[in-house]
Write an enzyme that holds these catalytic residues in place. Sequence first.
Site, PDB file in Angstrom:
ATOM      1  N   GLU A 260       0.844  -1.207   0.000  1.00 59.28           N
ATOM      2  CA  GLU A 260       0.000   0.000   0.000  1.00 59.28           C
ATOM      3  C   GLU A 260       0.880   1.259   0.000  1.00 59.28           C
ATOM      4  O   GLU A 260       1.870   1.328   0.724  1.00 59.28           O
ATOM      5  CB  GLU A 260      -0.888  -0.023   1.247  1.00 59.28           C
ATOM      6  CG  GLU A 260      -1.796   1.177   1.401  1.00 59.28           C
ATOM      7  CD  GLU A 260      -2.509   1.204   2.749  1.00 59.28           C
ATOM      8  OE1 GLU A 260      -3.524   1.905   2.861  1.00 59.28           O
ATOM      9  OE2 GLU A 260      -2.039   0.519   3.684  1.00 59.28           O
ATOM     10  N   LYS A 321      -9.652   2.694  -3.008  1.00 57.63           N
ATOM     11  CA  LYS A 321     -10.122   2.144  -1.737  1.00 57.63           C
ATOM     12  C   LYS A 321     -11.500   2.691  -1.387  1.00 57.63           C
ATOM     13  O   LYS A 321     -11.718   3.905  -1.378  1.00 57.63           O
ATOM     14  CB  LYS A 321      -9.119   2.467  -0.629  1.00 57.63           C
ATOM     15  CG  LYS A 321      -9.429   1.788   0.701  1.00 57.63           C
ATOM     16  CD  LYS A 321      -8.335   2.055   1.720  1.00 57.63           C
ATOM     17  CE  LYS A 321      -8.619   1.337   3.038  1.00 57.63           C
ATOM     18  NZ  LYS A 321      -7.590   1.619   4.058  1.00 57.63           N
ATOM     19  N   CYS A 371      -5.495  -2.752   2.746  1.00 49.28           N
ATOM     20  CA  CYS A 371      -5.287  -2.597   4.187  1.00 49.28           C
ATOM     21  C   CYS A 371      -6.504  -3.005   5.006  1.00 49.28           C
ATOM     22  O   CYS A 371      -6.929  -4.158   4.996  1.00 49.28           O
ATOM     23  CB  CYS A 371      -4.858  -1.153   4.469  1.00 49.28           C
ATOM     24  SG  CYS A 371      -4.285  -0.878   6.168  1.00 49.28           S
TER      25      CYS A 371
END
Length: 490
Positions: A260, A321, A371
């Site tokens: 990430e 995301k 994540c």
Amino acid sequence: MGWRALGAGALAGALAGLAMPPLYWLPLAVVGVVAFVWLWQTAPGPRSALMRGWAWGTGHFAVGSYWIVEAFFVPPADYAPLGIPIVTGLAVVLGFFPGLAAGVAKWLVGRWPRLDGRYRRVLVLALAWTAAEWMRGHVFTGFPWNPLAHVWAFATPLLQGAALVGVHGLGLLSFLILAAPMLGWRASIAALVALGLGGVAGQLVMVPLPADGPMLRIVQPNTPQAEKFRPQLAGQHLAKLVELSRQPGFDTLAAVIWPETAPPLVIEPGGRALAIMARAVPPDGFLLTGAAFSKNRPEDGVWNSLLAVDRAGAIVATYDKVHLVPLGEYIPFHRQLAPVSGLIGRGSFEEGVSRVTLALEGLPPFSPVICYEVIFPGAVTGPGARPRWLLNITNDAWFGVSSGPFQHLTSARLRSIEEGLPMMRAANTGISAVIDAYGQVVASIGMEQVGVLDHRLPKARDITPYGRWGDLTTLAFGLLLACLLPFRRK
């Protein structure tokens, strides 16, 4: 009674927190859950039960979430004094959910005397616990961290029930097993037998799956968070990522995977950084990297994204995301309250539109999970055709060598079990891993190590019941157990 009961509840909850990864002190989970049931049963009314459950939950989540404090002390540590108060406040908020379960269950048993039997009381409490744990994963964007079923993560066969009823359904069964000593020696023996049968059944289900997919390389640069975004070090960090990517075997890879926000700068289409990143793209493959990504100009918004970069340095696919961390990755209403959000944060990522399944030449279709998104059951795949694998990129460098990265990995393993899909996981400082469709870690790079991990993509299982129907399987399991409540005999 009184404050002594609240203190006992907080202590019992804290002890139960030590049964979570990476310690797995399972006897303390039994002590903690038995104390929870005992405090609930001896509470004089619903309000008292709620307060005792709340105290238990506060102690439990204080131990389970302490690692968040680490992020406040990463230099320049502008908000370090707020770390302990904020994490304590979070534990108090999360503690409300076990408290709610205790209060509602006490009210139900008092309202309907037919439920007031030794076994039925505990079953009512277990069902209320599971409903509250599910709510914890959804209310106020949700935070389903350390669900009860994670206490079994030291033995992968015991986790396989999640493929049938999800982690919350497995948590319902876990509560009943851990609470069994409250019901006497017969129930305790029955719980041990059920646990043994579950382990045997899980082992029988885990038929070996070949790792016969394309060869992938996971890169773990181990860049300290305090140094990651220093402008004067950007070139050095990027060069390190490229160097690791091009180690021997590079020409045989279908993809190189970076963690990430791996590039230490905002990536823009056509930007100069992409030309450097293209050197990490295998001859017939792609670079799959997390990045802070601007689709036009940084002033128009930056996304926490996964980018697929080809040999020419072009971005051929993206995923933005969807589930951002409140106050960690974005300030709510940051555009509408720009002056306020500017005072309390360093900026906000923009929210992605939806999850996706990406199909790239030479790679089986996959769903990216960035994540924190990996902790949410039933929310890791894109719409449409089923992916063949999951890609989890993360940056756990914020949390040092605390319990956080280990617990994060456990969540990732559960998602593979629930969906029946293998996962490739790239973490900045660890733990990077190859996870098969049964949640087994077949290869990994440990915490705070620099390295690469080359591995063929493991094979996916046939779609699991949970993968097909999601939380409906948990609901069906709960209703099935609830059907036992009207029966008088134990």
